[in-house]
Design an enzyme around this catalytic site. Structure first.
Site, PDB file in Angstrom:
ATOM      1  N   GLY A  37     115.480  79.294  28.081  1.00 31.89           N
ATOM      2  CA  GLY A  37     115.452  78.193  29.040  1.00 31.89           C
ATOM      3  C   GLY A  37     116.841  77.820  29.487  1.00 31.89           C
ATOM      4  N   GLY A  38     116.903  76.788  30.309  1.00 30.65           N
ATOM      5  CA  GLY A  38     118.174  76.360  30.853  1.00 30.65           C
ATOM      6  C   GLY A  38     119.143  75.854  29.810  1.00 30.65           C
ATOM      7  N   GLY A  40     119.138  76.954  26.544  1.00 38.06           N
ATOM      8  CA  GLY A  40     119.468  77.968  25.563  1.00 38.06           C
ATOM      9  C   GLY A  40     118.257  78.765  25.116  1.00 38.06           C
ATOM     10  N   LYS A  56     116.687  76.354  18.397  1.00 38.07           N
ATOM     11  CA  LYS A  56     117.223  76.425  19.760  1.00 38.07           C
ATOM     12  C   LYS A  56     118.742  76.494  19.713  1.00 38.07           C
ATOM     13  CE  LYS A  56     115.455  73.987  23.179  1.00 38.07           C
ATOM     14  NZ  LYS A  56     115.152  74.944  24.276  1.00 38.07           N
ATOM     15  N   ASP A 170     113.463  67.541  33.581  1.00 36.63           N
ATOM     16  CA  ASP A 170     112.930  68.894  33.791  1.00 36.63           C
ATOM     17  C   ASP A 170     111.490  68.987  33.282  1.00 36.63           C
ATOM     18  OD1 ASP A 170     113.003  71.472  34.741  1.00 36.63           O
ATOM     19  OD2 ASP A 170     114.029  72.307  33.008  1.00 36.63           O
TER      20      ASP A 170
END
Length: 343
Positions: A37-38, A40, A56, A170
């Site tokens: 994802g944005g 990581g 993550k 998001d």
């Protein structure tokens, strides 16, 4: 460095501070990638106490160790049934890693956006899912409604019940994970810029994903919790339709003028045919006597969330009440295409 940050004084029951070596062992040298994802990459791991975790590894994290620690403490204080639980973190060797509970059923997009048709002979199982010809679960109307309500309540918690004012920035199906019994859990909250409630927000760097971003991001206007409300409205329509909001449906409109909410509005409020926007894979299981109220509330609420002007959108607390049916929903105005001039 840990001493100067006070990392050794974590409160009892708070997030655990893991060493990099511990997480490397838990993830078998970060070999089982389960998401990108944005913020990581995410790896599946097993701790020494046999708990399964999602690890993550953050990338492009702004600020130093102190700011990272501040974010971790804020995230760790957020407890809600519909938020992914943070169990620990690692701030070592330049790494910024968060350790979350592992949510077994993956993200919502895997269930909404997949090929396959359901025939009239298919039936709903006790689990509330249908199985298509590729043996993938397809969520029934009851589960979709519960997902919508759970997500709405969790965003309302972030906006209205936390000590800090938390904008997600998001909201999209990829950031809605499904746990046992398909209970929804929002991920990646708290990773966007945090502001106190008394501050109004102007975020210099755009956050979000194309198709879910509110008009104010594009217009460089002031960003408030209403930006999350807009994104949630788009997810609501996708829950009902089972298609991406960027996919053009049967229409004669040119692609540059295509706007998913406007198409859905015309079908439901002009043509008075809600069935035209329903997910075709479970359209045959739609019974207006049983499902109409919930689906209608989802569509009407989505239209209010998708209003062009932020002040026209309801708060997430009110959105949850609209979905619950505890407040009346007036007929919404038609959402406009914010990127085209009305002049």
């Amino acid at each position: 460095m840990a001493r100067t940050l006070g990392l050794e004084f974590l409160p009892a029951g708070g997030p655990k501070r893991f060493s990099y070596a511990e997480l490397k062992a838990a993830t078998k040298d970060f070999s089982n990638l389960i998401g990108k994802g944005g913020f990581g990459d995410v790896y599946k791991g097993v701790l020494t106490d046999q708990r399964v975790v999602a690890v993550k590894c953050l990338k492009n994290v702004a600020g130093g160790d102190a700011e990272f620690w501040a974010e971790v403490t804020i995230i760790a204080r957020m407890h809600h049934l519909n938020l992914v639980r943070l169990w620990g973190f690692c701030a070592e060797k330049g790494q910024r890693i968060l350790v979350y509970e592992y949510v077994p059923n993956g993200s919502l997009d895997k269930y909404l956006f997949q090929p396959g048709r359901v025939t009239p002979s298919d039936s709903v199982e006790e689990t509330g899912v249908l199985i298509d010809d590729e043996r993938k679960p397809i969520l029934d109307w009851g589960i979709r409604y519960r997902i919508a309500l759970g997500v709405a309540r969790s965003i309302a918690y972030l906006h209205e019940e936390c000590l800090e004012w938390v904008l997600h920035c998001d909201i999209k199906p990829e950031n809605i994970l499904l746990g046992d019994d398909f209970c929804p859990k929002i991920s990646d909250f708290g990773l966007a810029k945090l502001k106190k409630k008394e501050d109004m927000v102007t975020i210099s760097r755009m956050h979000g994903t194309r198709g879910y971003m509110a008009p104010e991001w594009i217009k460089a206007d002031q960003i408030t919790p209403k930006a999350d409300v807009y994104s949630f409205g788009m997810v609501l329509l996708e829950l009902v339709s089972g298609v991406r909001n960027t996919e053009i449906q049967g229409s004669m409109i040119e692609s540059d003028d295509w706007y998913f909410p406007r198409w859905a509005f015309d079908k439901v409020f002009k043509e008075m045919n809600v069935e035209d926007i329903l997910d075709r894979r479970i359209k045959n299981s739609y019974d207006s006597r049983v499902h109409f109220d919930a689906v209608n509330r989802m569509v009407q609420t989505a239209m209010w969330c998708l209003q062009d002007r932020p002040e026209m959108r309801p708060s997430m607390g009110k959105v949850a009440k609209m979905l619950e049916g505890t407040v009346d929903i007036t007929e919404p105005k038609k959402p406009t295409i914010f990127f085209l001039s009305d002049d």
